[in-house]
Structure formats: C-alpha cells, structure tokens
Design an enzyme around this catalytic site. Structure first.
Site, PDB file in Angstrom:
ATOM      1  N   LYS B 228       0.866  -1.172   0.000  1.00  0.00           N
ATOM      2  CA  LYS B 228       0.000   0.000   0.000  1.00  0.00           C
ATOM      3  C   LYS B 228       0.902   1.221   0.000  1.00  0.00           C
ATOM      4  O   LYS B 228       1.546   1.534   0.994  1.00  0.00           O
ATOM      5  CB  LYS B 228      -0.915   0.020   1.222  1.00  0.00           C
ATOM      6  CG  LYS B 228      -1.889   1.166   1.116  1.00  0.00           C
ATOM      7  CD  LYS B 228      -2.715   1.430   2.317  1.00  0.00           C
ATOM      8  CE  LYS B 228      -3.649   2.611   2.068  1.00  0.00           C
ATOM      9  NZ  LYS B 228      -3.032   3.763   1.413  1.00  0.00           N
ATOM     10  N   ARG B 233      -3.393   8.442  -5.355  1.00  0.00           N
ATOM     11  CA  ARG B 233      -4.154   7.496  -6.180  1.00  0.00           C
ATOM     12  C   ARG B 233      -4.507   8.192  -7.486  1.00  0.00           C
ATOM     13  O   ARG B 233      -4.987   9.336  -7.462  1.00  0.00           O
ATOM     14  CB  ARG B 233      -5.423   7.122  -5.422  1.00  0.00           C
ATOM     15  CG  ARG B 233      -6.354   6.175  -6.139  1.00  0.00           C
ATOM     16  CD  ARG B 233      -5.944   4.744  -5.896  1.00  0.00           C
ATOM     17  NE  ARG B 233      -6.811   3.816  -6.584  1.00  0.00           N
ATOM     18  CZ  ARG B 233      -7.905   3.264  -6.052  1.00  0.00           C
ATOM     19  NH1 ARG B 233      -8.269   3.574  -4.829  1.00  0.00           N
ATOM     20  NH2 ARG B 233      -8.615   2.381  -6.746  1.00  0.00           N
ATOM     21  N   ARG B 248      -7.815  10.852  -7.451  1.00  0.00           N
ATOM     22  CA  ARG B 248      -9.015  10.256  -6.868  1.00  0.00           C
ATOM     23  C   ARG B 248     -10.051  11.314  -6.533  1.00  0.00           C
ATOM     24  O   ARG B 248     -11.244  11.062  -6.554  1.00  0.00           O
ATOM     25  CB  ARG B 248      -8.611   9.499  -5.607  1.00  0.00           C
ATOM     26  CG  ARG B 248      -9.574   8.449  -5.238  1.00  0.00           C
ATOM     27  CD  ARG B 248      -9.372   8.054  -3.810  1.00  0.00           C
ATOM     28  NE  ARG B 248     -10.292   8.776  -2.982  1.00  0.00           N
ATOM     29  CZ  ARG B 248     -10.302   8.732  -1.651  1.00  0.00           C
ATOM     30  NH1 ARG B 248      -9.384   8.020  -1.030  1.00  0.00           N
ATOM     31  NH2 ARG B 248     -11.183   9.392  -0.967  1.00  0.00           N
ATOM     32  N   GLU B 276      -0.818   4.220  -8.286  1.00  0.00           N
ATOM     33  CA  GLU B 276      -0.373   5.221  -7.328  1.00  0.00           C
ATOM     34  C   GLU B 276       0.710   6.077  -7.966  1.00  0.00           C
ATOM     35  O   GLU B 276       1.695   5.542  -8.487  1.00  0.00           O
ATOM     36  CB  GLU B 276       0.185   4.515  -6.082  1.00  0.00           C
ATOM     37  CG  GLU B 276       0.258   5.386  -4.872  1.00  0.00           C
ATOM     38  CD  GLU B 276      -1.026   5.345  -4.029  1.00  0.00           C
ATOM     39  OE1 GLU B 276      -2.009   4.701  -4.450  1.00  0.00           O
ATOM     40  OE2 GLU B 276      -1.016   5.973  -2.956  1.00  0.00           O
ATOM     41  N   LYS B 399      -7.523  -2.559   2.888  1.00  0.00           N
ATOM     42  CA  LYS B 399      -6.185  -2.032   3.172  1.00  0.00           C
ATOM     43  C   LYS B 399      -5.808  -2.498   4.572  1.00  0.00           C
ATOM     44  O   LYS B 399      -6.619  -2.444   5.496  1.00  0.00           O
ATOM     45  CB  LYS B 399      -6.115  -0.510   3.032  1.00  0.00           C
ATOM     46  CG  LYS B 399      -7.197   0.264   3.705  1.00  0.00           C
ATOM     47  CD  LYS B 399      -7.054   1.751   3.354  1.00  0.00           C
ATOM     48  CE  LYS B 399      -8.200   2.540   3.956  1.00  0.00           C
ATOM     49  NZ  LYS B 399      -8.240   3.924   3.494  1.00  0.00           N
TER      50      LYS B 399
END
Lengths: 350, 530
Positions: B228, B233, B248, B276, B399
């Site tokens: 992660k 994003r 995002r 990402e 996550k």
C-alpha cells in the site's frame, strides 16, 4: 476585578455601588453578593439556574416566585422571599427585585446607594412568553448586563411561528407513527415549550422536567397535563406522544424506549447550523430565554444607563460595539454560563 | 429557488440517509432539467464561476445589515460559514419571488458581463427577494464549497432512484470534466453517448481498513497482496492520442505530472490504468514530502522534475484496447496488466506495482511489518476473482495498514474550528520537551469524540493564558497521544521535523506533562523511520 479603568465614581462616594470580586458581584454598602459563585454570608439570587443559584451560602434572598425551585434544587437553605417591586434596606443599600422575563420567578436586582442606582440583569429576555413575569425595564446609572447572544446574527423569530413549527413537527411525527423527542432544559425552557404546545396527544416528561412542573403548578403557573415517564409506562400505549427531556437524557438509555422517534432541540444556539448539526438531532428550534441582539439593545437603551458592564456571552465583541455607539462599556469576567452553550452542568446530573 | 430551498431544509432537518435520499429523489422527479443539472453539479463538487470576491461580498453585506465590517468579521468564525453569516445578518426581505435555482445561477453568471460598480446593486436586489434559507443557498453559490450533508454517493443513489438507471453506470457518467455550461441534463444523464468524453475516468474502487484478523478472509490463495503506497491514487487514461491523469479527488492533474504523458510513447491508445503516483528514485518511492512539492505546482520547474520525478505504480487495468475490463476478474486484469507493462524500457513512466507472494497469513503479517523499509504504509489485499467495483465497498478489497507511530505530547495552543465545529476548540498545537522548554512540533485536529471536544473546549476557555488573534495559548496541562504515519526532516518547522497525517489517538488524562516525549525521542524516530 474590573479590567481597565476603575468603575465610575459619582459624587463624593469613594466606593462604587457594586464591585467585582473573585467571589462575585459585591455591594460594599450593604455587605452582600449577587449570584456569587463561591460561598458567602449573604447572597441575593436573580434566578434558580445552577450557574446563578449555587449551594453553600449562609443566607439567600430571592423573589417569592423563585424560591420554591431554589429550595428544590439546593436542599436545606436559609432563605427569605421578596415580592417583585418591594424595597428592602440592607445596610446602606436599598434593594428591589424586578421581573427579568427569563424564567418563572427570575429577577433583575436594583441596588441604590445614596441616590446612585445600579441594576444587575441576571439572565433576561425582553419579549413576553406568556408564562413568566414579563421583563420590566428599570432606569439606572449603571447596568450589568448578560450578553449570551450578543452578536447581530442572533435574532429570534416570533414565538408563535416557532410554536407552529414545533406543533407541525409533532403532527407530522404522529402521522408517521413516530415519537417526538424534544430536548429542553428542565427549568424554564421545558415549561415554556409546554405552554406553547397545541394539545394533540399525550405529553410525557422526564423526571427532572416533571419535578419542576409540579413546583410551578403549585405556585399557580398554568401548564398542560403531562405524564411522568416511569419504568411502568408502556410506550406502546402512548403512540405519537411528545416527550420533553433534558438534552443529556435524549442521547441516553432512558430515551431508547421511545422508538421510532424524531429528535428535536429547542435553544437559541439552534440559530447556527454548525451547532445544530453538532447536536445531531433531526430538528433544531430557535427559541431562547435570553435576549437576542435587538432585545439586548432595547434593554440597554431603556435603562438610560451610561455605564454598561457586560458579563457572560460574546462580551468583547458586544462591549466594543457599545463603545462605538457611545456607551461606556466594559467587560466583567464572571463565572456565569460563559461562552458555553447554555447547558448548566447540573442538568446532566438530574 | 423555493423548491431547492425546501430540498435543502428537508436534507438539513434529518440525520437519516434514507430520508435525505428520498427527498433528493423526489426533487429529481419534479425539478426542471436545468435545475436538476445544476443540483447534480453542485453535489458533485462543481460550482458556478466565482462572480464576486468574498471581500466585496462581506463589505456589501455589512453595509446592507447596517453594521461595521469588523462586526461581521467577528461573527464569521463563530458562525463558521460566510454564506450563513451573511444570511443571518441581513434585514428581512422586502418582497418574495420564486425564481428558479438556474435563474439565480444565470444571474450570477451575468455579473461577469456588467461593470464592477453595478454588481453590488444586483446582489442586493437578489437578497431583497430571498428568504433566510434561500439567501444562505444563494450566498453559497457565490462562496463555493457546497457541502450541505449530501455526499456525491448519496446524490448518485437518489438520481438512480429517480431515473431507474443503474447507480454504477450513473456514477461513471458523472465522472470527468463536464460542467453545466457545456452540457445538458439530457446529454449527461439520459442520452446514450458512445462518443463519451475521451478523458472521462472510471469511478475509483476504494477499500476499507481491515480490522478483523486477516485469517478470517479465508484461503491465502484467493487473495492478491500488494504494497500500500503512500502516494496519490490516480488513473492514467490513454485515449484518442492523448494522455489524461486524474486524481481520486477527480482533479485533472495531467499538467502537474508531465512525465506521465509520455506513457503514450510506450503504450497503445484505449488503455486505462489505476495506480499510485509516487516520486521515484529509480528503485523505490521517495518520501512523501518530495511528492508534496509536486502536488502544489501547476507547472513544474526543470529542477524539480529532476529531483522529484514521478511514475505511476500501476496496480489495475480498467480498459484495454478500448474495452471496459471492470467486470473481468482481478486475476485476468492483473495478467493483462503485466503483459502490457512487461517489456517497457526503464525510462517509461509506468511500472507494475509488484505483487507480494505469500502462502500464509502469518507470513504476510511478517512481510507487512517491513512495509516502512519499502516506503509503504502496509499492504493491500484484493480478492483474485473480484471485479472492479465503484466507490467504497466491503468484501473484495482491504487495506491492511501498519499500526501508526505515536508520541505523547503536550497541548500548548488551541484554536476554534469552523462549520460543524464552529464555537468549539478543535485545532490544537502540540509540543515535546527540549530540556525544560516545550517545543511545538505538530498540529492535530481529529481523533477526539464530540464529548471530548466539548470538555476540552470548556477547559480551554478557563485556562487561556494569552490570545494571539484566534489562537489561544493554554496552560500546559494535558497530554495527548499523537498518532502519525510517517516522520521526516523539515527545515521549515521550529522542531526540524514534520509528521505525516498526525491525529489525536488518545487523551492521556493519566499522564502528567513531564512524562511527555522529548525532541530527542522524535529525532530517534526520524533516524529509524525517516
């Protein structure tokens, strides 16, 4: 304790009529305090709310109308009553109590020493509410005023329009098969709301509210019939009822028996959307027992006073505004409600 | 405006999502197409072009209310919202009108074309015929930020109810760079448009934090694990000969990240990646503060491009050869993603975000513990046979972040919040010890309950030592556990360090202030984790 300049001195007096001490507002000529926040020998009390009528004083003096609730809240106290408008000599001071329109029995206290007059407002509202003794302006040289809502954003709508909002909300909830849970402080606001309700179903009350109701009814104040919520009460037998309880009870286990329900809260703070949303209630009804911006101005103007001492509320802002408009205004630190929302901590305990 | 105001009141007077959705769906059922279009726009974060500055608006409002400007300015932080402050201050309206929401937006738009000295009269004329709620909404249109308790998700659901269209399909239609000025309700919602906006992104699929033990997710073989990353994003869209980069938050960020436009040199059109955006040192992501320098800049100086170059660590393929892949299982999307990116040269601005191999949950937990060394915040878990959903959904993506780092710090300054937190002290500055001195090192705003904020507010009022404008210096008395995701050097801060995402984890009422951490403790953390 007056910040900045000392209190104004009239004539040859060396001491002002009232001074501000760390125990509260003090009258040297009469050797008494008004609404003190630490224990004193002699206390004159404007009204029964917890931040004004505190426990621990040796002698209390309050209006005849305020005393029963004070005795209920403070337990065994040595207290004398006084009628509105009656004059009493205490040492070198002449004292009288005048209606403040805040809650039943509430008073402004007028203190006269050698021809100079000071008035302590306590909490007040200038518009009549049909329940408590209406506010009466008192001429004076110096006026100690609360300013809980001392900002121009605070303007109250007519009481009748708020009443119809509340009644319409209740009716809509009844039609939808919901209870109406209305949060209001147990002394004053709750009874005022009761007096505004159109009878359309059972009205239920929390113990703290009902205890005050009983006392006020005994005194002759007219309130509609209410039912005290006891463990024996079956909510199914009172569908669509309106329930009045202190705000702290609404979020508690106590309120969970009334489901489904719509929740509402009645307070001047509901004028602000941010505070309304923080309360996380469905409805906020803007109704207060304090003067709004215009009410504060009308009261101050009608006293004819030159010197204005502002206590709890938006004191800095309000004093600056008054000074710009030609008054001699000062901020006086007190331990009354302060800037906080008008939730007396005692409410939670009841 | 009356029916829009009634909609607002209905939404504002309930805390129930179902009631809000119902009110909005009813509104979509009867409002005019123009009003519907603007309502959709407002609740998806769009707004009319700013017609007047808030400075002008304040001055005109104070004049209209008959109060000095300072008094309005003093009311504003207490109310917490400028549009509301003005609505509450103005005198009651002289007349009533019932002109539509789109009428008033048109009126605001028309302000651009009239002489500046004529603008105040137009605003006053509007105020004079709108009631308190309508004025609040009208002012909101001017000041922007139309957050009134309706999320975009809720609005989309209501629109789905009103139109009978699928919610996910609608969510996709509402993505991208459309504005009410350049489209119509019909074109946006009703028309079948095969030639949709070439830059339009897909709605992002968002994961929840995994709170239950990972073992409860079932067999490890059904799950794909990835790092992660702590970046931005983003979706990189290759269509019609161009590259588009979306964040995002649905901001078009193509110009900020010119490196990514070079994706078109290496990859075919009709391709959309989810991944990402990170700054990249050639082998791994750089610390988040290097990316922060890039976020703020609309045009990037050459030096920064060199010092803090970005790439996309792609973890999903949403479109391939012009075909929407979202219903294809992750295992297949992943295979196609790897195939596409396998043979790219090192200078290509994209890489596949690696998959972490694991055969037991315990093994993965051990790998996860090393996340910080990989410049990651933890791991992502994705079910191999899952489609790419829209919005935040439970079940297929999780996550699984590392526990945050924490320090115990002393509160030294407090400031009131705004909006829902107006009149409440919620913004605090914290300090740690340096010898006998308390050195401020971070601010934090979140993490306490409403009841705790109430209590601390009462305390702040009684323990204010000095005021600096809106900031109060308070008696050093309370210790809070501050949690954060990362720590790095910062010459701009007095303490020399800066934290990533600091918040209050706990109010340590059991701790006296001399047990708070020291600057030395923070320096140690910096050398371990920085």
């Amino acid at each position: 304790m007056v910040s900045g300049a000392a209190a104004p001195i009239v004539g040859l007096m060396t001491e002002p009529v009232l001074t501000f001490t760390d125990r509260g507002i003090y009258c040297p000529a009469g050797d008494f305090f008004i609404d003190p926040w630490r224990p004193v020998d002699r206390a004159l009390i404007t009204h029964g709310h917890a931040d004004h009528a505190r426990p621990g004083h040796t002698h209390y003096l309050a209006t005849d109308a305020a005393l029963p609730v004070m005795r209920h809240r403070l337990g065994e106290i040595t207290a004398q009553g006084i009628a509105y408008g009656e004059t009493r000599q205490i040492g070198g001071a002449q004292v009288s109590f005048h209606p403040a329109g805040h809650i039943p029995g509430s008073a402004q206290i007028r203190v006269e020493v050698a021809g100079e007059v000071w008035v302590v407002s306590g909490d007040y509202k200038t518009t009549p509410d049909g329940l408590c003794e209406p506010f009466e302006p008192v001429r004076c040289h110096s006026f100690i005023s609360e300013c809980t809502f001392g900002l121009p954003v605070f303007k109250w709508h007519d009481q009748r329009s708020v009443a119809s909002e509340i009644n319409a909300w209740w009716a809509a909830n009844r039609a939808a098969g919901r209870f109406s849970l209305l949060g209001a402080y147990s002394l004053g606001k709750a009874q005022r709301l009761l007096s505004l309700l159109e009878p359309q179903g059972p009205i239920l009350t929390h113990g703290a509210v009902e205890a005050t109701n009983a006392i006020l009814r005994d005194q002759g104040y007219t309130l509609p019939d209410t039912t005290h919520v006891t463990p024996a009460l079956n909510p199914k037998e009172v569908p669509g009822a309106l329930v009045i309880a202190p705000p702290s009870a609404l979020g508690s286990q106590w309120a969970r028996r009334f489901r489904p329900a719509s929740t509402g809260f009645a307070s001047g703070w509901m004028r602000l959307r941010g505070i309304r949303r923080r309360r996380a209630m469905d409805r906020g009804f803007v109704i207060s027992d304090h003067a709004d911006w215009d009410g504060l101005h009308a009261a101050i103007r009608d006293t004819g006073a030159e010197n204005i001492y502002v206590t709890h509320g938006y004191t800095d802002i309000f004093a600056r505004w008054l000074n710009e408009r030609g008054w001699n205004a000062q901020v006086v630190p007190t331990e009354f409600g302060g800037e906080e929302e008008d939730s007396a901590p005692a409410e939670a305990a009841e | 405006m009356k029916d829009f105001a009634a909609l607002f009141s209905a939404i504002d007077q309930t805390t129930r999502t179902t009631a809000k959705t119902k009110a909005l769906a009813e509104y979509f059922g009867h409002a005019s197409d123009d009003d519907k279009l603007w309502t959709i726009a407002l609740f998806s974060g769009r707004r009319p072009r700013r017609a007047v500055t808030t400075t002008d608006l304040r001055a005109w409002a104070a004049e209209e209310a008959g109060i000095p400007l300072w008094l309005l300015e003093d009311c504003y932080p207490i109310v917490g919202d400028l549009a509301e402050t003005i609505a509450l201050l103005l005198p009651p309206p002289e007349t009533v009108s019932d002109l539509s929401l789109s009428h008033w937006i048109g009126e605001l738009r028309a302000l651009h074309d009239i002489a500046p000295e004529d603008r105040p009269a137009r605003i006053r004329a509007a105020w004079a015929q709108l009631d308190e709620t309508e004025r609040f909404l009208f002012n909101k249109l001017i000041t922007g930020g139309f957050r009134i308790g309706v999320s975009r998700k809720l609005m989309t659901r209501a629109l789905a109810e009103a139109t009978g269209q699928d919610e996910a399909v609608l969510a996709h239609k509402l993505m991208g760079s459309w504005t009410p000025d350049r489209t119509s309700y019909h074109a946006l919602i009703e028309a079948e448009d095969p030639a949709a906006d070439q830059s339009r992104p897909y709605p992002f699929y968002l994961a929840y934090q995994l709170d239950d033990p990972a073992a409860e997710l079932g067999s490890p073989q059904d799950w794909q694990a990835e790092w992660k990353w702590d970046g931005i994003r983003g979706q990189v869209i290759l269509r019609g000969g161009e590259t588009h980069v979306w964040s995002r938050g649905e901001e078009l960020m193509t110009d900020r990240f010119p490196e990514l436009t070079r994706a078109a040199d290496f990859l075919p059109m009709g391709t959309v990646f989810d991944g990402e955006i990170v700054t990249w040192d050639g082998t791994q992501p750089m610390p988040f503060n290097s990316l922060q320098q890039r976020i703020g800049r609309k045009t990037v100086p050459k030096k920064l491009l060199k010092e803090a170059p970005v790439i996309l660590l792609a973890y999903d393929l949403l479109e391939d050869q012009g075909q929407d892949l979202r219903d294809t299982p992750l295992r297949d999307r992943r295979a196609r993603l790897e195939a596409l990116l396998a043979d790219l040269p090192p200078e290509a601005p994209l890489r596949a975000s690696p998959v972490i191999g694991f055969d037991s949950w315990d093994g993965l937990a051990q790998t996860r513990a090393e996340a910080r060394a990989h410049r990651a915040e933890g791991v992502m878990l994705k079910r191999r046979d899952s489609p790419y959903l829209s919005g935040r959904k439970k079940g297929d993506w999780w996550k699984w972040k590392l526990e945050p780092l924490t320090v115990d710090a002393v509160m030294i300054y407090a400031q009131q919040g705004s909006g829902r937190r107006a009149n409440l002290f919620t913004d605090f500055t914290f300090a740690v010890w340096k010898g006998n001195e308390l050195v401020p090192f971070t601010k934090a705003y979140s993490g306490l309950t409403d009841a705790e904020f109430d209590r601390i507010t009462t305390w702040v009022r009684r323990n204010t030592q000095a005021r600096f404008g809106p900031v109060r210096q308070v008696t050093p008395e309370h210790v809070f556990e501050i949690a954060f995701e990362g720590i790095h050097e910062s010459p701009r801060h007095k303490s020399g360090i800066a934290l990533r995402f600091p918040r209050m984890a706990r109010w340590r009422q059991d701790k006296p202030i001399d047990e708070a951490n020291t600057l030395e403790d923070l320096r140690d953390m910096l050398s371990t984790y920085g």
